[in-house]
Design a protein around this motif. Structure first.
Motif, PDB file in Angstrom:
ATOM      1  N   ALA A 202      30.331  13.854  20.139  1.00  0.00           N
ATOM      2  CA  ALA A 202      28.987  13.692  20.700  1.00  0.00           C
ATOM      3  C   ALA A 202      28.127  13.005  19.655  1.00  0.00           C
ATOM      4  CB  ALA A 202      28.399  15.049  21.069  1.00  0.00           C
ATOM      5  N   LEU A 203      27.500  11.900  20.040  1.00  0.00           N
ATOM      6  CA  LEU A 203      26.694  11.144  19.092  1.00  0.00           C
ATOM      7  C   LEU A 203      25.216  11.476  19.273  1.00  0.00           C
ATOM      8  CD1 LEU A 203      28.337   7.607  19.332  1.00  0.00           C
ATOM      9  CD2 LEU A 203      28.768   9.409  17.642  1.00  0.00           C
ATOM     10  N   GLY A 204      24.512  11.509  18.149  1.00  0.00           N
ATOM     11  CA  GLY A 204      23.070  11.718  18.217  1.00  0.00           C
ATOM     12  C   GLY A 204      22.356  10.383  18.404  1.00  0.00           C
ATOM     13  N   GLY A 205      21.046  10.449  18.440  1.00  0.00           N
ATOM     14  CA  GLY A 205      20.260   9.244  18.640  1.00  0.00           C
ATOM     15  C   GLY A 205      20.484   8.202  17.563  1.00  0.00           C
ATOM     16  N   ASP A 206      20.790   8.662  16.360  1.00  0.00           N
ATOM     17  CA  ASP A 206      20.974   7.714  15.258  1.00  0.00           C
ATOM     18  C   ASP A 206      22.436   7.294  15.101  1.00  0.00           C
ATOM     19  OD1 ASP A 206      22.041  10.095  14.514  1.00  0.00           O
ATOM     20  OD2 ASP A 206      21.064  10.181  12.544  1.00  0.00           O
TER      21      ASP A 206
END
Lengths: 288, 785, 162
Positions: A202-206
């Motif tokens: 799961a990737l964050g906004g950055d």
């Protein structure tokens, strides 16, 4: 080729099944039959009583509620692989289910049977674990839920009691910017996983890794969760080198299984290579 | 009119097989039939203390339980013999039911007869056998060592035979003067044949006539009838009828005379009712004869230019626990004789020691001995190329037997009748675009990632074993001719009877093509009968790629005899002399006068009416031949495997497989290609996946399809085939064998390709099967990973 | 004994069966439909593949009692009105069989494959048939036959094709 004698009962409802289980000690549940019947044919299992739960319609199908998927235990592998809901919300489950054995087996084999049998080479246990699935079980005293991490106890052994029925698997729907991948090294004869790597990223906004999951089938007696690797990845920007390094430095499996086809050390090596590849694919999918 | 010989007509076998109407042995049912199930030893080596059958006998639905003692008491011989004798070979008895000692897991100790299969299995579980386990040995080389457990009193040090071929002195002399000597130790992996149809027998003994009929999964019903009569049952041969109905593949495993089929027959004679036995897959894998299992040390001497000076081979060949029907033949005359390959080798010596171990008996599996020999020589050629810094293609060309050297006498008994090896190699190289592949390989080596491998196998095969007098002098207890009868009916249609017995090869189609072509009639007017000892003349069956070359030739000779008789009758009717009558496209006419002709139909009718036959000519129009070939046939060709290896995991992915074979004239190209496809797949599987593995206790660890990897469709690729045609000079059809070329050529091509891919790691040789772990370990142990 | 009612190739059969009787033995022994073959006991060879309620199933891994109330098609029921099914036609035309033992199961599996995917690639065919073993053909002509059958079926049924 010829199973030993047994008594046969067909349960039409879950309650009937529970009732029959109480009445007949040593009884085994028959769902798709694709784990049980082969070992009965070799007479490695000779249950005195079979309770056929294959027609309990309430146990079959996929339901989406509140960000979670509830998958009935009688849902077949073919249904999982084809389900739009599964493909959308838990694509790794569809990906793994579509790699089980062959189409005819997938038409009959069920997720409940697969998890309850807990064959180390099965494809679904590690996926369920990587997804932090919850197993729903019904017994005489009602329903209970077990986290996947507590469900698989040992080789072919789960937390399911002989008089209980595995009724459903509940899985979180994967969110946006989450990618997953099930990558399998298949045994050339049995089709089971010599090593099956289930990776979720799961990737964050950055673009950094918010959360990752990595579990294996086939390498250890119960599905193996590589927590040290995913912890090392958390918060990192997932370049190839970062993934390679995290796996190289943090994946160590102490008690791998081995057989004539693939030794323990080799399976550990496969787990390393396959987890790098699966994590990278999961990352790419999360990005796209 | 296009010739029917050489055309890909569709198979007449197929309509029944694609609709489920084909009748295999287990499909057959007789009234009042009992089902047999066999109690087998779970121990690889044990003395039997006692067998208690009382609980099994008492089970409801069980008719009888018999042990070896019961067979002895019945006065029936109850043994299975060996059909190939080598000098000083030790032949321990092989009872169909062991009563004193069991020698492999699966050895039969008792038989249960019941009203259905399930009940029979229940009773098997109730037979109590008290075993006293003995020490076990499974390795064919270790079994001769001092202190190894002894299997048979007859065979000291577990040696069945110690056989040699070639000139030892001359060969030994070649080595000291050689510029290069290459050595390789090879473990040729043990295979399980895995015909998809397990073996089965339905035996029915008719007391009133003293007649036994047995339907069974046989590649050669007459051999089975002969051995049932001569060695096993003591019934006169003319009172036994063996029928092979549809047979679901054999691959060598259904040639042999096994205990189980004898047991079914004996039980039918005891119970006076039909008895059916059908192997489960587990049983099939424990009891069908296995193949290969050689431990070999091979050395090749070469001069500075890469010309071979000598070849020395020592092999320990596993015979298993007993000598199977043709077990001793496989590692000797089917192996040692092939060691010259396609090469002009001035000195060869081969020593083969056949040994007993606590494993399933070993015998023919598709290729039988020839794949093992080809593997040795083709691996050594690649090793030599590497050593001399030559391309694998170049070293082969330097050593090819020159096309003008035929007939070529090898140093290992065979005389190759014909051959021209360059064109097949050229064509194969052209098909794979060899130069580009090598360039691509170099490019990839620089890049890292998956490694490309290209492997060649320029192979020869010897098949259609012959002539009978020669094979007899080498130890065969069988002839190697074949029978063929061509019977023309009054209306001109034809029935062909052949001693050859197909199990997938398409004889009904191709043999009809042979006859139709020769007689100039429509193939639809020719019926082919095989597989029934009461219908067809004695014949030796289908194996060793012999059916077309030997069986087909017998039919062709018979067809020619029919034509000659027809010519006599036609000459009489046309009032011409025989010499002036020609036969073309089904018509007899006086040379130069085709308008006035007699068709074969006309002649057939006249031959049967017999109203106006020439003096001294008998009525009827049929001919039978027993064709004994002058020599083996020698198919050859070049196979090239292209594959990639994942250096991180050792996984191999087959990319392309090119095969250019020369099998002489081709009767039906579609069927010939099909044979080649199947053989290639089987050989690739030996190279990459298949292996029967025993543990130290003699337990077969890969006895189920769960562990033993018969290739699945997604593991293979579509094959690219072509051929050259060098007709066989000594048979009337110019055909050679085709059934085994694929298994003979492909293991070496695949292994050479993998080793080629791994060249940069300095890896010289890996034993089959090339499992990913084996490759991964080799890479890691190379120190260059 | 358990009473079952099964429709096989369009005909309904009522039988009392031992619960342990495998579906494949029910078909072969009770109904004498011997086209469906048995090649292994571990659900790997696929010789016993049939259609059960429209899905391919290995009949050696089902009990006859599980088939109660279902509708089954075996190789014997595949052709209609004496006309071969396009897959049967294609296996014949392309030499997709040799000994024929795996063929009924192979054709039934291929039939399921083409129902799911009327225009499969070679790789899809190979993966779709991985539950069916053939020792004779090396699968080369089986792949060709399935491709050819797909063509025939698309030509014969343009609506059903892509």
């Amino acid at each position: 080729m010829y199973p030993a004698r047994f008594e046969y009962y067909r349960a039409n409802t879950l309650q009937e099944a529970i009732h029959l289980l109480q009445q007949h000690s040593g009884a085994k549940l028959l769902a798709g039959g694709h784990s049980l019947i082969p070992i009965m044919k070799l007479r490695l299992a000779q249950p005195p009583v079979l309770i056929d739960i294959g027609r309990i319609s309430e146990l079959s199908g996929v339901m989406k509620t509140d960000g979670r998927l509830r998958i009935g235990s009688l849902t077949t592998h073919a249904m999982l692989a084809a389900s739009e809901a599964v493909k959308k919300h838990c694509p790794i489950l569809a990906e793994a289910a579509g790699q089980i054995a062959d189409p005819a087996v997938r038409n009959k084999g069920t997720i409940g049977g697969n998890l309850a049998h807990a064959d180390p080479g099965s494809d679904l246990p590690a996926v369920t674990l990587a997804l932090d699935g919850v197993i729903h079980i019904t017994g005489r005293d009602g329903d209970r839920q077990v986290n996947a991490s507590d469900f698989f106890l040992d080789l072919l052994t789960t937390d399911l009691k002989p008089e209980e029925v595995l009724t459903a698997v509940e899985l979180p729907a994967l969110e946006e910017r989450t990618g997953s991948c099930y990558l399998k090294f298949e045994h050339p004869a049995s089709g089971y996983a010599v090593c099956g790597a289930a990776a979720i990223v799961a990737l964050g906004g950055d673009e950094s890794c918010e959360r990752a999951g990595l579990c294996f089938n086939g390498v250890t007696a119960t599905p193996y969760r590589a927590s040290a690797v995913t912890e090392a990845l958390a918060g990192q920007n997932l370049e190839d080198a970062t993934i390679d390094q995290a796996v190289t430095e943090h994946l160590s499996i102490d008690d791998p299984m081995g057989d004539t086809y693939a030794s323990g050390p080799y399976r550990v090596e496969l787990a390393k290579v396959y987890s790098k590849r699966a994590l990278k694919t999961a990352r790419d999918r999360a990005r796209s | 009119m296009a010739r029917v010989f050489g055309s890909s007509i569709k198979r007449r076998e197929d309509p029944s097989l694609i609709t489920g109407a084909g009748q295999y042995t287990d499909d057959l049912k007789l009234p009042n039939m009992a089902y047999a199930a066999i109690v087998r030893s779970p121990h690889a080596h044990a003395r039997i203390r006692s067998i208690d059958t009382s609980k099994a006998t008492a089970l409801d639905g069980v008719t009888a339980v018999f042990t070896g003692e019961d067979i002895k008491k019945s006065g029936t011989p109850g043994v299975v013999p060996v059909g190939w004798l080598l000098p000083d070979m030790k032949i321990p008895p092989h009872p169909v039911l062991a009563s004193e000692t069991v020698r492999y897991v699966g050895d039969a100790v008792a038989v249960v007869l019941a009203e259905d299969r399930y009940r029979a299995q229940d009773a098997v579980d109730l037979v109590e056998v008290d075993y006293d386990p003995l020490a076990v040995v499974t390795n064919p080389a270790k079994t001769v060592e001092e202190g190894a457990p002894q299997l048979h009193a007859e065979a000291a040090n577990n040696i069945a035979f110690d056989w040699e071929l070639g000139d030892k002195t001359k060969t030994d002399e070649a080595f000291p003067k050689a510029a290069h000597v290459l050595k390789v130790n090879i473990r040729n992996n043990r295979l399980i044949p895995q015909a998809i149809e397990p073996r089965a027998a339905l035996a029915s003994y008719d007391d009133s006539k003293g007649q036994l009929t047995v339907w069974m999964t046989s590649q050669n019903p007459h051999i089975h009838r002969l051995l049932m009569s001569l060695a096993s049952l003591g019934l006169p041969e003319h009172k036994i009828r063996v029928i092979a109905p549809e047979v679901g593949g054999g691959f060598g495993s259904k040639i042999h005379h096994y205990p189980d089929e004898v047991i079914a027959c004996w039980c039918s004679m005891q119970l006076h009712r039909p008895v059916k036995w059908t192997a489960t897959r587990t049983e099939a894998n424990l009891t069908d004869t296995h193949g290969r299992d050689h431990v070999t040390e091979a050395e090749m001497a070469l001069d500075e230019n890469g010309r071979i000076l000598g070849l020395r081979v020592k092999t320990y060949a596993n015979m298993g626990a007993y000598l199977s029907t043709f077990g001793p033949l496989v590692p000797t005359y089917l192996h040692g004789t092939l060691l010259s390959g396609e090469y002009d080798i001035p000195a060869i010596y081969c020593n083969v020691i056949g040994t007993f171990t606590n494993t399933t008996p070993v015998d023919t599996v598709r290729g039988a001995g020839r794949p093992e020999a080809t593997f040795i020589i083709e691996r050594l050629m690649d090793l030599a190329a590497e050593e001399l810094g030559l391309d694998p293609v170049e070293i082969r060309r330097r050593n090819f037997i020159s096309p003008d050297a035929f007939p070529y006498q090898t140093q290992v008994a065979l005389q190759y009748d014909s051959g021209n090896y360059g064109p097949a190699l050229d064509r194969a190289l052209e098909m794979v675009n060899y130069k580009n592949l090598r360039a691509e390989q170099e490019r990839r080596r620089g890049e890292g990632g998956k490694l490309l491998g290209v492997g060649l196998s320029t192979y020869i095969e010897a098949c259609g074993l012959a002539p009978s007098a020669v094979v007899g002098s080498l130890g065969a207890q069988a002839g190697q001719w074949e029978s063929g009868e061509v019977r023309v009916h009054p209306t001109g249609t034809v029935t062909v009877y052949t001693g050859s017995s197909a199990h997938g090869q398409g004889h009904h189609t191709t043999f009809a093509q042979i006859v139709a072509d020769r007689l100039g009639i429509d193939a639809d007017n020719v019926e082919v009968i095989h597989g029934d000892t009461d219908q067809v003349p004695f014949g030796w069956g289908t194996y060793g790629s012999r059916s077309a070359a030997v069986g087909g030739s017998a039919i062709a000779v018979s067809a020619d005899k029919v034509i000659e008789k027809g010519r006599q009758i036609a000459a009489h009717l046309l009032e011409a002399s025989e010499e002036d009558v020609v036969f073309e496209e089904g018509k007899f006419f006086v040379r130069g006068a085709p308008d006035k002709s007699q068709t074969l139909n006309d002649i057939a009718l006249q031959a049967h009416l017999a109203h106006n036959l020439p003096p001294g000519v008998e009525p009827g129009l049929s001919a039978t031949s027993f064709y004994d070939p002058a020599n083996f046939t020698f198919p050859f060709g070049t196979h090239i495997a292209v594959l990639e290896v994942d250096p991180e995991t050792g996984e191999v992915k087959l990319l392309r497989y090119v095969a250019v074979d020369d099998v002489g004239n081709v009767i039906n190209p579609m069927i010939v290609d099909g044979q080649i496809h199947g053989g290639i797949a089987h050989g690739i599987a030996q190279a990459l996946w298949e292996e029967a593995i025993y543990d130290g206790n003699g337990q077969l660890l890969t006895g189920e399809l769960l562990d033993y990897a018969v290739p699945k469709p997604h593991m293979l690729v579509s094959f690219e085939l072509d051929r050259t045609v060098t007709p066989c000079p000594h048979n009337p059809l110019g055909v050679k064998g085709v059934g085994e070329t694929g298994t003979i050529a492909s293991p070496a091509a695949v292994v050479n390709a993998v080793v080629d891919a791994l060249k940069s790691y300095g890896i010289k040789h890996l034993d089959m099967p090339l499992t990913p772990e084996k490759i991964w370990r080799a890479i890691h142990q190379s120190g260059r990973s | 004994m358990t009473h079952i009612s099964v429709e096989v190739n369009g005909k309904t059969y009522e039988r009392d069966v031992d619960p342990r009787l495998l579906l494949v033995h029910f078909l072969r022994e009770e109904l004498e439909l011997t086209g469906t073959n048995i090649g292994c006991e571990t659900s790997l060879c696929g010789a016993c593949t049939i259609h059960m309620d429209g899905k391919t199933v290995k009949s050696c891994t089902q009990l006859a009692v599980q088939a109660d109330g279902s509708s089954i098609t075996t190789i014997e029921g595949l052709s209609t009105d004496g006309k071969l099914h396009p897959l049967q036609e294609a296996f014949w035309e392309k030499h997709g069989l040799q000994c024929g033992y795996c063929t009924p199961g192979m054709i039934m599996a291929a039939c399921g494959l083409l129902e799911d995917n009327p225009d499969p690639s070679e790789q899809q065919i190979r993966h779709g048939l991985k539950g069916n073993l053939c020792r004779c053909t090396g699968y080369h002509n089986i792949v060709k036959a399935v491709q050819y059958a797909a063509e025939l079926m698309r030509a014969g049924n343009p609506e059903g094709g892509k």
